[in-house]
Design a protein around this motif. Structure first.
Motif: not given
Length: 434
Positions: A7, A9, A49, A51, A54-55, A346-347
């Motif tokens: 992931g 940005r 994004s 995140g 998503e996280a 995570r991102r």
């Protein structure tokens, strides 16, 4: 950990993309309306994004606070998001409870809109000591109010292709590579000349002169404005030195003459046509995506010549919101060290909270795509060395035109560096009405 770093940005400011207004459902909620169960609805307005959804951060927060519902909207590009944010701030209407602000816009927001924003430095759970000093200062007014809490930052490294370095007779070990140019961007230039002399056919040392320019200026304490808010880019020796070094990459034939974040730049990653690129932490996912599986363990990460920052954002809480205290608590929680560490894991968003840097998810982070590079250590060291940079309200206008008007002409059209500089200055001064 590969999936954790896919992931990103990206540099939403300058990316040429189709404008998209999207609503990302967060914590099981859609846009608009109240909550039939009578819970507090907190809205979050973002660009690109971040995140958070998503996280799993929104879900985690609502488990801790079952009386809260979070609803998120996102506009894909900051250059479309930010003018709308300013319009809504001035009119005190149409704002989310929590809004994002890009780092390059925070000086203008802090200087002109602070009275419309909550002082988050006083929010429960917020500790100034948890954040990098230079990041905290960027959103702090002269009278000491901190109107934005830092989300991520973009400490820079240099990403390089080990295969091309080996074929050019250069070292490939990341520590040895970092020593080639340690302490001075001119040593990076000299390494480029060494590469050029034995370069594999069809390859260049660096992607673009504009990228070098952005990397160098990202490490300057005094850049486009002085302490009094006066535009000084034309007379600032640091900016002119950065220009001269970057222009030398073009005139010495060391660049692939690309413009960053364009289809041809993306394709060059897949084709392996340049050996190095200045890369903030968030760019690792971009490189992995564009270079593809074939380049795994081909790219690696070394320390940049000098610490610099490129990118990052803040969360602010407008005073016009219906749930200001609750919104401040959410912003404080999202930017707390534990959540920033989780978002990095995570991102790939590198924490602006220095207290997160010692947490295992950051300190021990390695990136398998980049030869298992110890990215936690590399980017933490870079982040700690970034100077407190003076930001101005029109930094984006100045930076974008120096890169995409002036330096691009030198790099792609072969214009003299002096002519490229003059073209950029004319465009900037017209835009700023100087």
């Amino acid at each position: 950990m590969r999936a954790l770093f896919r992931g990103f940005r990206g540099r939403a400011l300058l990316v040429a993309a189709v404008v998209a207004l999207t609503a990302a459902p967060a914590a099981g909620c859609g846009r608009g309306g109240g909550d039939p169960a009578g819970r507090t609805v907190l809205t979050v307005g973002l660009f690109g994004s971040f995140g958070y959804e998503e996280a799993g951060l929104y879900d985690a927060y609502t488990r801790l606070h079952p009386d809260v519902v979070i609803r998120q909207t996102s506009i894909q590009r900051n250059e479309n998001y930010y003018p709308q944010l300013l319009t809504h701030l001035v009119s005190d209407s149409g704002l989310a409870d929590v809004q994002a602000v890009e780092a390059i816009n925070i000086a203008e927001v802090t200087a002109t809109q602070a009275d419309r924003l909550e002082d988050l430095g006083r929010a429960p759970g917020v500790r100034r000591a948890d954040f990098l000093p230079w990041k905290w200062r960027q959103a702090t007014t002269r009278d000491g109010r901190t109107v934005g809490l830092g989300t991520d930052i973009g400490p820079q490294a240099v990403c390089y292709r080990k295969d091309l370095f080996a074929r050019a007779g250069l070292p490939t070990d990341r520590d040895a590579v970092g020593r080639l140019w340690a302490g001075d961007w001119r040593r990076y230039l000299e390494t480029g000349k060494r590469y050029r002399d034995r370069a594999p056919a069809g390859t260049s040392f660096v992607d673009s002169a504009s990228g070098v320019l952005s990397a160098i200026t990202g490490g300057s304490a005094r850049r486009y404005y002085d302490e009094d808010g006066t535009v000084v880019y034309k007379s600032n020796p640091a900016v002119r030195e950065a220009w001269d070094i970057a222009a030398a990459f073009a005139t010495e034939g060391l660049t692939a003459r690309l413009q960053q974040f364009t289809p041809s730049w993306d394709q060059a990653y897949a084709n392996g046509t340049f050996a190095t690129v200045s890369c903030p932490a968030w760019m690792l996912g971009y490189i992995e995506d564009k270079a593809g599986p074939a380049a795994e363990d081909v790219w690696d990460v070394a320390a940049a010549p000098r610490p610099a920052n490129w990118g990052g954002s803040f969360l602010v809480v407008p005073k016009s919101g219906r749930h200001r205290a609750e919104a401040a608590r959410l912003a404080a929680w999202l930017t707390a060290p534990a959540q920033q560490a989780r978002l990095f894991e995570r991102r790939g968003s590198f924490p602006s909270a220095s207290a997160a840097h010692a947490l295992p998810a950051v300190a021990g982070a390695r990136h398998p795509y980049f030869g298992d590079a110890p990215i936690g250590r590399i980017f933490t060291r870079a982040a700690r060395g970034v100077p407190v940079t003076i930001l101005g309200p029109k930094d984006l206008v100045i930076a974008q035109n120096l890169a995409d008007v002036g330096m691009l002409q030198v790099d792609q059209r072969g214009r003299r560096p002096e002519d490229g500089w003059d073209a950029a200055v004319r465009t900037i001064d017209n835009a700023l009405d100087l």
